[in-house]
Each structure stands twice: as C-alpha cells, then as structure tokens.
Design a protein around this motif. Structure first.
Motif, PDB file in Angstrom:
ATOM      1  N   VAL A  27       0.867  -1.181   0.000  1.00  0.00           N
ATOM      2  CA  VAL A  27       0.000   0.000   0.000  1.00  0.00           C
ATOM      3  C   VAL A  27       0.901   1.227   0.000  1.00  0.00           C
ATOM      4  CG1 VAL A  27      -1.772   1.288   1.249  1.00  0.00           C
ATOM      5  CG2 VAL A  27      -1.844  -1.219   1.206  1.00  0.00           C
ATOM      6  N   GLN A  29       1.493   5.620  -1.504  1.00  0.00           N
ATOM      7  CA  GLN A  29       0.828   6.888  -1.757  1.00  0.00           C
ATOM      8  C   GLN A  29       0.576   7.074  -3.257  1.00  0.00           C
ATOM      9  OE1 GLN A  29      -0.202   9.242   0.598  1.00  0.00           O
ATOM     10  NE2 GLN A  29       0.275   7.580   2.008  1.00  0.00           N
ATOM     11  N   PRO A  40      -9.034   6.776  -9.631  1.00  0.00           N
ATOM     12  CA  PRO A  40      -9.461   6.198  -8.356  1.00  0.00           C
ATOM     13  C   PRO A  40     -10.959   6.377  -8.163  1.00  0.00           C
ATOM     14  CG  PRO A  40      -8.330   8.281  -8.000  1.00  0.00           C
ATOM     15  CD  PRO A  40      -8.172   7.961  -9.454  1.00  0.00           C
ATOM     16  N   SER A  44     -10.696   8.775  -1.147  1.00  0.00           N
ATOM     17  CA  SER A  44     -10.120   7.926  -0.089  1.00  0.00           C
ATOM     18  C   SER A  44      -9.580   6.591  -0.604  1.00  0.00           C
ATOM     19  CB  SER A  44     -11.174   7.662   0.986  1.00  0.00           C
ATOM     20  OG  SER A  44     -12.285   6.962   0.433  1.00  0.00           O
ATOM     21  N   THR A  45      -9.696   6.323  -1.896  1.00  0.00           N
ATOM     22  CA  THR A  45      -9.206   5.054  -2.448  1.00  0.00           C
ATOM     23  C   THR A  45      -7.700   4.914  -2.229  1.00  0.00           C
ATOM     24  OG1 THR A  45     -10.925   5.034  -4.149  1.00  0.00           O
ATOM     25  CG2 THR A  45      -8.977   3.683  -4.560  1.00  0.00           C
ATOM     26  N   LYS A  46      -7.296   3.748  -1.727  1.00  0.00           N
ATOM     27  CA  LYS A  46      -5.869   3.536  -1.496  1.00  0.00           C
ATOM     28  C   LYS A  46      -5.189   3.081  -2.783  1.00  0.00           C
ATOM     29  CE  LYS A  46      -6.536  -1.173   0.345  1.00  0.00           C
ATOM     30  NZ  LYS A  46      -6.407  -2.025   1.548  1.00  0.00           N
ATOM     31  N   TYR A  47      -3.857   3.040  -2.739  1.00  0.00           N
ATOM     32  CA  TYR A  47      -3.067   2.690  -3.914  1.00  0.00           C
ATOM     33  C   TYR A  47      -2.197   1.480  -3.613  1.00  0.00           C
ATOM     34  CZ  TYR A  47      -4.444   7.098  -6.073  1.00  0.00           C
ATOM     35  OH  TYR A  47      -5.168   8.119  -6.624  1.00  0.00           O
ATOM     36  N   ASP A 155     -11.258  -4.890  -0.199  1.00  0.00           N
ATOM     37  CA  ASP A 155     -10.288  -3.902  -0.693  1.00  0.00           C
ATOM     38  C   ASP A 155      -8.888  -4.500  -0.747  1.00  0.00           C
ATOM     39  OD1 ASP A 155      -9.652  -4.091   1.981  1.00  0.00           O
ATOM     40  OD2 ASP A 155      -9.735  -1.937   2.374  1.00  0.00           O
ATOM     41  N   PRO A 322      -4.540   2.501  -8.442  1.00  0.00           N
ATOM     42  CA  PRO A 322      -5.625   2.572  -7.457  1.00  0.00           C
ATOM     43  C   PRO A 322      -6.151   1.175  -7.148  1.00  0.00           C
ATOM     44  CG  PRO A 322      -6.009   4.087  -9.286  1.00  0.00           C
ATOM     45  CD  PRO A 322      -4.888   3.179  -9.697  1.00  0.00           C
ATOM     46  N   GLN A 323      -6.544   0.977  -5.893  1.00  0.00           N
ATOM     47  CA  GLN A 323      -7.130  -0.318  -5.533  1.00  0.00           C
ATOM     48  C   GLN A 323      -8.456  -0.541  -6.255  1.00  0.00           C
ATOM     49  OE1 GLN A 323     -10.043  -0.725  -3.009  1.00  0.00           O
ATOM     50  NE2 GLN A 323     -10.077  -2.760  -3.940  1.00  0.00           N
TER      51      GLN A 323
END
Length: 378
Positions: A27, A29, A40, A44-47, A155, A322-323
């Motif tokens: 995970v 930035q 994304p 708030s979507t994580k990478y 996720d 992006p996740q």
C-alpha cells in the motif's frame, strides 16, 4: 556438519517465511499511473504497487457465466484486445476459461492458473464473497488478481468497474423524471433484474429502488429476473404484462432489446424506459421515440475487460495503481442517438455499443470484436 545443515535450513526457512510475508502488493501513496485512465473510485481510495518484473507476461481470463450476449462479447473483446498492437508484445501466453455459475469451479480455475505460474488473472466473480483463499494464494505467489464488472466485497485486490449503484440510481431517476414530466408521481414500475447472486445485479437494484423510495411517489413495483439476456428478458416481461397488465415505466438492467420487443408484441403502450447499451435497444429507441418510447441507454461495456487487462499489465510493470478503478458511465438518451455514431444499423442487435475508452488509448472496433470466437482459449 549436521548441525550446520540444520541451522542453514532453519535460516532458509526464516528467509522464505519473510519473503512470503511481504509478497503481494504494497500500500503506497498516490497518484497512480495514467490517472485519466486508471481513475481512483473516490478520494479515499488507497493505492497498490507490486514489485516490477520483466515481461512479456502470462495472462489468464477466468470468466464465470457465459450464457448471455454481454459475456460472449466480453470474451471476444478480450481476445481482440490481446492481439492489439498496444499490448500484444507484453503478453507471452493468453488463456480464457468460462466456469459457469459454480463458485468452487471458478476458484479452482484461478488456483490452477496461479499454480501454473501465470502473472495476472482477470476475473468476473461469480459471487462478491468467498475469494479470501485465492486472494491469499495470489499474494503469496505475487500474482496480480483483477476482478472487474462483478467485483468482490473486499479492498484486498485491485478491481475495475463502473459505479453500479449510481447506474441503478440513474435508471430509476430517468423513469421517475419522465413520469413527473407527464404529471404523475404514481404508477406501476417494472424492474427487470440481471443474473442472481452477482454484485452488479444487487447494486443496480438497490440504486433503482433507492430513487423510487426517495421520490415520494406512490409506486407499485414488480420485479422479474431477465439474466441480462434478450431472450429471457423478453419472455419474463411478456409474462409480467400478461399477469399484471400495463406498466407506467420500466427499469431494465439488461436484455433491453427483448424488453422492448415484448412491449411491441403485446401491444403495450410506449412508456419511459431505462436500459443497457445493446445495439438493438438503441435501434428501437431511435425507431419508436416519436411514438413515445422515451428511453435512456447506459452502458456497462464488455470492453471493461480490456481496461482490466491493461491495468494488470501496468501493475506487473511496477506502476502505482488505485485499488478500485472507476470507469465513467457512457450515456445516450433518445434525443442523442445517431446511426453510425452511438448505434449501428448494420451490426447485430446483441452487439454492445460502447467499446471506446479514449483516456486509456483503448478503441476496439466492432468488426475486430465480432471476428473472434467465444470459445475458451486453452
């Protein structure tokens, strides 16, 4: 010497355990690669980032259900895209299997491709749940697993989709707004659902009914299962008309050409309708809009498979991703349809019209798609 060998084995075991512990994506930035294409889902979507590796790569598609035209076109699109000059040199082996609606069969196929050493597996999940084991196995083997369309309730993997809840809300809003323009906020609404057990069917239905609830109207609701298939949808809509009489509006998740044909065959009045992006449906809207068929066509493109394949290769190359990747919803209303632009009189009714993704550099022509076979590639 024996004690040295035991110690060496123990150290090797620790190293192996450590390497297994850090397998899979990190995970990181954002922003990610090609943000205009791989957008994304929300702020708030994580990478994710996988360790970069050298191609070309072994890529597999594990489809589930293949009994409707959308899935058949998706398989053909995947084959056409794998031959596209933009990606073909990055793929060394390409396979497609369709496992049906049985979740264990699909999970077994994914596990088999992981064990065969495939680098990436793109899948339409039979169920939004139950994939934890194969996700862990993929991570341990550094395999990029990419669900798309019918995605998972997790996720933990990179996924590609259009906003199905929003699509359902747009279906519902179109029907309500058209009826309101006619001076009514009451009536009988027919909802034609998709394939049971899939997240797409669930989320679209939630969206449709949310809008009906929020509108303040007095709606009598009838729901039938059309499996996103023209023939099935035509039959169940004909049956619904025979049992329930006339409807004031229709929200159809798919099989929309069949829905309209059932209306025509029964002599049902033309009413506001919201549906998918089948070529036949758009032909019928264009033909009958002056007779009162006020339709909207919102596309869930089979071309999503190409974006998922492109995302998988990008991840294998070590790019930040992006996740959850959001693909915009392509829309055409009855007053926006143009032959040769967003529908085609010379292409089959069951052709899905939206296969161009300019921000991604993906544009798969209708003839290239239709030239492919829907059979598995083993």
């Amino acid at each position: 010497m024996k004690s040295f060998g035991i110690a060496s084995l123990a150290i090797a075991g620790v190293i192996m355990s450590a390497s297994l512990g850090i397998a899979g994506p990190k995970v990181v930035q954002g922003p990610g690669a090609e943000p205009a294409c791989f957008a994304p889902w929300e702020a708030s979507t994580k990478y994710f980032q996988w360790d970069a590796r050298k191609g070309p790569f072994k890529v597999a598609i594990v489809n589930g259900f293949v009994g409707n035209t959308w899935r058949i076109q998706m398989v053909k699109t995947a084959k056409a895209y794998a031959k596209d000059p933009s990606i073909k040199d990055k793929i060394s082996e390409f396979k497609i299997v369709s496992t049906g609606t049985d979740a264990p069969a699909q999970l077994g196929a994914i596990e088999d491709f992981i064990n065969q050493g495939y680098d990436a597996i793109v899948t339409i999940a039979v169920s939004p749940e139950g994939f934890d084991r194969v996700i862990r196995l993929a991570d341990r083997n550094n395999v990029v697993l990419v669900p798309f369309d019918n995605v998972l309730d997790t996720d933990k993997v990179m996924q590609v989709n259009e906003n199905q809840l929003e699509m359902g809300r747009m279906y519902g809003k179109w029907v309500v707004d058209q009826l309101a323009k006619n001076g009514t906020m009451a009536g009988k609404i027919l909802e034609v659902r998709g394939l049971p057990g899939n997240s797409v069917d669930r989320d679209r239905s939630i969206g449709i009914n949310q809008v009906l609830d929020e509108s303040g109207g007095k709606w009598e609701r009838v729901s039938v299962v059309g499996n996103w298939d023209d023939g099935t949808a035509q039959k169940v809509v004909a049956d619904a008309i025979a049992v329930h009489g006339e409807f004031d509006g229709i929200a159809a998740q798919g099989g929309t050409t069949g829905v309209v044909q059932a209306m025509l065959d029964s002599g049902h009045p033309m009413v506001p309708i919201a549906g998918e992006a089948e070529n036949g449906y758009r032909k019928l809207i264009a033909k009958f809009s002056d007779a009162g068929l006020k339709g909207i066509s919102i596309g869930q493109s089979p071309g999503l498979v190409a974006i998922a394949m492109k995302a998988a290769v990008s991840a294998l190359e070590g790019n930040v991703m992006p996740q959850l990747i959001s693909v915009p919803l392509p829309i055409a209303t009855y007053d926006q349809l143009k032959d040769g632009v967003n529908f085609w009189t010379d292409l089959p009714d069951n052709f899905f019209t939206v296969n161009e993704f300019p921000p991604c550099g993906v544009n798969i022509s209708g003839p290239a798609i239709m030239a492919q076979s829907e059979k598995d590639v083993n």
